[in-house]
Design a protein around this motif. Structure first.
Motif, PDB file in Angstrom:
ATOM      1  N   UNK A 112     -29.040  68.009  41.864  1.00 58.95           N
ATOM      2  CA  UNK A 112     -28.447  67.788  43.187  1.00 58.95           C
ATOM      3  C   UNK A 112     -28.913  66.493  43.858  1.00 58.95           C
ATOM      4  N   UNK A 113     -30.079  66.004  43.481  1.00 62.29           N
ATOM      5  CA  UNK A 113     -30.565  64.743  44.033  1.00 62.29           C
ATOM      6  C   UNK A 113     -30.092  63.604  43.154  1.00 62.29           C
ATOM      7  N   UNK A 114     -29.478  62.553  43.718  1.00 62.03           N
ATOM      8  CA  UNK A 114     -29.014  61.440  42.889  1.00 62.03           C
ATOM      9  C   UNK A 114     -30.142  60.874  42.034  1.00 62.03           C
ATOM     10  N   UNK A 115     -29.844  60.591  40.775  1.00 61.30           N
ATOM     11  CA  UNK A 115     -30.869  60.059  39.873  1.00 61.30           C
ATOM     12  C   UNK A 115     -31.426  58.740  40.388  1.00 61.30           C
ATOM     13  N   UNK A 116     -30.584  57.968  41.082  1.00 60.16           N
ATOM     14  CA  UNK A 116     -31.037  56.691  41.639  1.00 60.16           C
ATOM     15  C   UNK A 116     -32.171  56.903  42.643  1.00 60.16           C
ATOM     16  N   UNK A 117     -32.162  58.045  43.326  1.00 56.98           N
ATOM     17  CA  UNK A 117     -33.246  58.369  44.250  1.00 56.98           C
ATOM     18  C   UNK A 117     -34.483  58.848  43.496  1.00 56.98           C
ATOM     19  N   UNK A 118     -34.278  59.699  42.496  1.00 55.40           N
ATOM     20  CA  UNK A 118     -35.421  60.260  41.771  1.00 55.40           C
ATOM     21  C   UNK A 118     -36.232  59.192  41.048  1.00 55.40           C
ATOM     22  N   UNK A 119     -35.576  58.159  40.503  1.00 55.21           N
ATOM     23  CA  UNK A 119     -36.329  57.133  39.772  1.00 55.21           C
ATOM     24  C   UNK A 119     -37.226  56.312  40.696  1.00 55.21           C
ATOM     25  N   UNK A 120     -36.978  56.366  42.000  1.00 56.77           N
ATOM     26  CA  UNK A 120     -37.866  55.683  42.946  1.00 56.77           C
ATOM     27  C   UNK A 120     -39.241  56.348  43.020  1.00 56.77           C
ATOM     28  N   UNK A 121     -39.313  57.579  42.528  1.00 47.40           N
ATOM     29  CA  UNK A 121     -40.559  58.328  42.603  1.00 47.40           C
ATOM     30  C   UNK A 121     -41.540  57.986  41.493  1.00 47.40           C
ATOM     31  N   UNK A 122     -41.076  57.261  40.461  1.00 48.66           N
ATOM     32  CA  UNK A 122     -41.915  56.988  39.294  1.00 48.66           C
ATOM     33  C   UNK A 122     -41.929  55.491  38.986  1.00 48.66           C
ATOM     34  N   UNK A 123     -42.941  55.075  38.237  1.00 43.08           N
ATOM     35  CA  UNK A 123     -43.028  53.666  37.863  1.00 43.08           C
ATOM     36  C   UNK A 123     -42.039  53.314  36.762  1.00 43.08           C
ATOM     37  N   UNK A 124     -41.794  54.285  35.879  1.00 41.43           N
ATOM     38  CA  UNK A 124     -40.878  54.078  34.753  1.00 41.43           C
ATOM     39  C   UNK A 124     -39.738  55.077  34.881  1.00 41.43           C
ATOM     40  N   UNK A 125     -38.489  54.599  35.020  1.00 38.11           N
ATOM     41  CA  UNK A 125     -37.365  55.536  35.176  1.00 38.11           C
ATOM     42  C   UNK A 125     -37.280  56.579  34.071  1.00 38.11           C
ATOM     43  N   UNK A 126     -37.792  56.261  32.867  1.00 40.70           N
ATOM     44  CA  UNK A 126     -37.754  57.222  31.768  1.00 40.70           C
ATOM     45  C   UNK A 126     -38.647  58.422  32.024  1.00 40.70           C
ATOM     46  N   UNK A 127     -39.496  58.336  33.055  1.00 41.64           N
ATOM     47  CA  UNK A 127     -40.338  59.475  33.405  1.00 41.64           C
ATOM     48  C   UNK A 127     -39.623  60.436  34.353  1.00 41.64           C
ATOM     49  N   UNK A 128     -38.312  60.296  34.449  1.00 37.50           N
ATOM     50  CA  UNK A 128     -37.444  61.304  35.065  1.00 37.50           C
ATOM     51  C   UNK A 128     -36.642  61.944  33.947  1.00 37.50           C
ATOM     52  N   UNK A 129     -36.769  63.250  33.800  1.00 43.34           N
ATOM     53  CA  UNK A 129     -36.003  64.003  32.809  1.00 43.34           C
ATOM     54  C   UNK A 129     -35.140  65.011  33.550  1.00 43.34           C
ATOM     55  N   UNK A 130     -33.848  65.026  33.237  1.00 47.27           N
ATOM     56  CA  UNK A 130     -32.922  65.939  33.888  1.00 47.27           C
ATOM     57  C   UNK A 130     -32.255  66.853  32.862  1.00 47.27           C
ATOM     58  N   UNK A 131     -32.099  68.115  33.246  1.00 51.15           N
ATOM     59  CA  UNK A 131     -31.316  69.052  32.425  1.00 51.15           C
ATOM     60  C   UNK A 131     -29.978  69.368  33.083  1.00 51.15           C
ATOM     61  N   UNK A 132     -29.731  68.769  34.268  1.00 50.04           N
ATOM     62  CA  UNK A 132     -28.572  69.183  35.059  1.00 50.04           C
ATOM     63  C   UNK A 132     -27.676  68.049  35.512  1.00 50.04           C
ATOM     64  N   UNK A 133     -28.135  66.815  35.429  1.00 48.17           N
ATOM     65  CA  UNK A 133     -27.342  65.665  35.854  1.00 48.17           C
ATOM     66  C   UNK A 133     -27.062  64.813  34.630  1.00 48.17           C
ATOM     67  N   UNK A 134     -25.892  65.003  34.032  1.00 55.34           N
ATOM     68  CA  UNK A 134     -25.595  64.328  32.778  1.00 55.34           C
ATOM     69  C   UNK A 134     -25.258  62.855  32.951  1.00 55.34           C
ATOM     70  N   UNK A 135     -25.180  62.393  34.194  1.00 51.00           N
ATOM     71  CA  UNK A 135     -24.986  60.978  34.445  1.00 51.00           C
ATOM     72  C   UNK A 135     -26.275  60.250  34.768  1.00 51.00           C
ATOM     73  N   UNK A 136     -27.403  60.948  34.692  1.00 53.71           N
ATOM     74  CA  UNK A 136     -28.682  60.368  35.112  1.00 53.71           C
ATOM     75  C   UNK A 136     -29.121  59.204  34.233  1.00 53.71           C
ATOM     76  N   UNK A 137     -28.629  59.157  32.994  1.00 59.93           N
ATOM     77  CA  UNK A 137     -29.041  58.078  32.095  1.00 59.93           C
ATOM     78  C   UNK A 137     -28.639  56.707  32.630  1.00 59.93           C
ATOM     79  N   UNK A 138     -27.592  56.658  33.435  1.00 57.13           N
ATOM     80  CA  UNK A 138     -27.153  55.378  33.998  1.00 57.13           C
ATOM     81  C   UNK A 138     -28.212  54.768  34.907  1.00 57.13           C
ATOM     82  N   UNK A 139     -29.091  55.603  35.446  1.00 53.86           N
ATOM     83  CA  UNK A 139     -30.173  55.115  36.315  1.00 53.86           C
ATOM     84  C   UNK A 139     -31.462  54.913  35.538  1.00 53.86           C
ATOM     85  N   UNK A 140     -31.420  55.112  34.214  1.00 48.22           N
ATOM     86  CA  UNK A 140     -32.613  54.929  33.395  1.00 48.22           C
ATOM     87  C   UNK A 140     -33.368  56.204  33.099  1.00 48.22           C
TER      88      UNK A 140
END
Length: 301
Positions: A212-240
């Motif tokens: 439910x939270x945009x992946x673009x927002x979640x990647x701001x929480x980490x130094x490396x966008x790859x340290x965001x793993x999603x099981x529910x947002x299949x478009x999250x890869x576009x944000x890294x």
């Protein structure tokens, strides 16, 4: 045998508890007389037609991906389990009187059937996400959607690893998150800022189980966008971020054995709400609403 099924895509009103052909255990599989089976978001997504291109299925579609029951048939090349053993695990078409499991673990003594039935998908998914993120002692983790079926298990598994956990949920579920060992924050707009306030800055990893939270927002929480793993947002890869749906990422046997061990030791609790199989439509409606605390489980008398 009877099984939960549908012949037309749509909502819970399309579900029927009706006769279906008996499944049989193939090589590397066991069949169980089902005592309980959980409802997961993928079930109502299949029912809605969101995962299919056809306007109508060619044949009745059976539902369910995890269950608990008593083994009544053992396939070839299977060791360490016998007819009469009580197990829980992963399979397909499990919301039925009989179901075939591809991966399983022994039911921990004294743990309710509904609880172990809820542990298959939630336990495997949680173990997978935490492993991909490298969560260990000293890790600060944010679980986005911490009060749901997978989220509540992921929070507890992370705590047992020695991680510091921040998790989002509605305010009504904040006491639950505290009981599970997490620092709760309110989900929705502004969640990134609330997580940073709770964690004292960025976190080491984010496990998105709600989508439910945009992946673009979640990647701001980490130094490396790859340290965001999603099981529910299949478009999250576009944000890294990384997206996982199982497959090669999954180690189901190891995950189920870990889940069984944590349940046996009392270090994992899964809140459940149960429904008779004949009332499955109500469980599906609740699951589809997105306001689920713990797991919804279908049970036989």
């Amino acid at each position: 045998m009877r099984a939960l099924q549908f012949t037309t895509y749509g909502g819970p009103e399309q579900l029927a508890w009706a006769e279906a052909p008996e499944p049989h255990a193939g090589p590397g599989q066991v069949r169980v007389a089902v005592r309980a089976a959980s409802v997961n978001p993928i079930d109502w997504k299949m029912l809605s037609g969101a995962m299919a291109q056809d306007e109508r299925p060619e044949r009745p579609v059976l539902l369910g991906f995890d269950a608990a029951g008593v083994v009544d048939e053992v396939g070839d090349r299977v060791d360490g389990v016998a007819v009469g053993d009580e197990v829980f695990g992963r399979g397909s078409g499990t919301q039925a009187e009989l179901a075939v499991l591809d991966a399983w673990a022994t039911r921990p003594e004294g743990v309710d059937w509904a609880v172990v039935a809820a542990a298959g998908v939630a336990g495997e998914t949680s173990e997978r996400g935490l492993r991909l993120l490298g969560v260990e002692s000293g890790t600060t983790l944010f679980v986005d959607g911490g009060a749901g079926g997978v989220g509540a298990v992921a929070v507890q598994m992370a705590v047992t690893r020695g991680a510091t956990v921040v998790a989002s949920a509605s305010e009504a579920n904040h006491p639950l998150l505290r009981d599970l060992g997490a620092t709760p924050v309110l989900y929705g707009d502004g969640v990134v800022e609330r997580v940073m306030d709770a964690a004292g800055g960025q976190v080491d990893a984010v496990f998105d189980v709600a989508g439910k939270t945009p992946a673009e927002d979640l990647v701001r929480l980490v130094r490396d966008p790859a340290q965001v793993v999603s099981i529910a947002n299949f478009g999250a890869a576009a944000a890294g971020a990384r997206v996982t749906g199982g497959g090669d990422d999954s180690k189901p046997v190891e995950a189920l054995e870990l889940t069984a061990s944590l349940l046996a030791e009392g270090r994992l609790e899964i809140p459940v709400r149960t429904f008779p199989f004949e009332e499955a439509a109500e469980a599906y409606r609740i699951s589809q609403s997105g306001h689920v605390r713990g797991k919804l489980v279908l049970v036989h008398p």
